[in-house]
Design a protein around this motif. Sequence first.
Motif, PDB file in Angstrom:
ATOM      1  N   ARG A 129     -22.043   1.307 -21.028  1.00 33.75           N
ATOM      2  CA  ARG A 129     -22.531   2.720 -20.048  1.00 33.75           C
ATOM      3  C   ARG A 129     -23.539   2.420 -19.293  1.00 33.75           C
ATOM      4  O   ARG A 129     -23.660   3.152 -18.181  1.00 33.75           O
ATOM      5  N   ASP A 160     -14.573   7.899 -23.379  1.00 31.91           N
ATOM      6  CA  ASP A 160     -16.068   8.211 -23.120  1.00 31.91           C
ATOM      7  C   ASP A 160     -16.745   8.791 -24.071  1.00 31.91           C
ATOM      8  O   ASP A 160     -17.847   9.379 -23.889  1.00 31.91           O
ATOM      9  N   VAL A 209     -17.910   3.087 -21.900  1.00 30.88           N
ATOM     10  CA  VAL A 209     -16.777   3.797 -21.528  1.00 30.88           C
ATOM     11  C   VAL A 209     -15.355   2.923 -21.400  1.00 30.88           C
ATOM     12  O   VAL A 209     -15.497   1.732 -21.228  1.00 30.88           O
TER      13      VAL A 209
END
Length: 264
Positions: free
Chosen positions: A148, A222, A228
């Motif tokens: 992320r 996510d 994610v």
Amino acid sequence: MSNEHITLTAGDAEVDVLPGNGGRVGGLRVGGTELLRQGERFGCFPMVPWCGRIRDGRFLDGAEVRQMPLNAPPNAIHGTARDGAWKVARVTGDEAVITYDLVEPWPYAGRVTHVVALTPDSLTLTMSVETHGASFPAQIGWHPWFNRSLGDGGEDVRLDFAPAWQEERGDDHLPTGNRIEPKPGPWDDCFGMPGGVDVTLTWPERLELKVSSREEWVVVYDEQDAAVCVEPQTGPPNGLNTMPRLVTPLEPLEATTLWSWRRL
């Protein structure tokens, strides 16, 4: 388990391939920056011979009910090949070819081939499932865990995609069969992109990475802080039951995803 660790390089890009750990891509570095979440269950693993969850771990083969182990109770998830050791067929500086022979608990004989090909600004993953015996339903997909944050205090990744629909998700996390207007995240959901998967991940002022595929299904997950997931696949979750793709001696099942990136 094989501890073989293959590193491919092209320009300032490096990719790690881990045949002994489910044939996964263990890391992807661009200019020394790691894009994939690290850890033995992370990186990017191949989902084969099915993707996502199978309801109750059961699917029909003609009139016969096949039962898979419930590794995500009450369902079976993400295939069997990620739990196996793959064999190395060929390696060059920027390409690796690895194979996996399907074994129990999967009830059919078949071979999976995974080609990992790197250029200075892209990674192409191609997987095929073939059989010389009985035909069987199967799916192919990839489950990457993209970091992320790339560190250095930069902004978190942004996801951009324009699906035609979202598969309505039941309480059991499986598609109900209804197609709905795409909803805002967070997601653990399957989307339809009939023109092909096309998802852009942007780490502002750092890097833009596009995940594309001719396949029309993508699961986006996510709901975790660290990463994610953008998962191109040949059918929706529970697809062995709802949209089976058949592997026959004359016709293998093949799919490709391309990740391409550029610095911002």
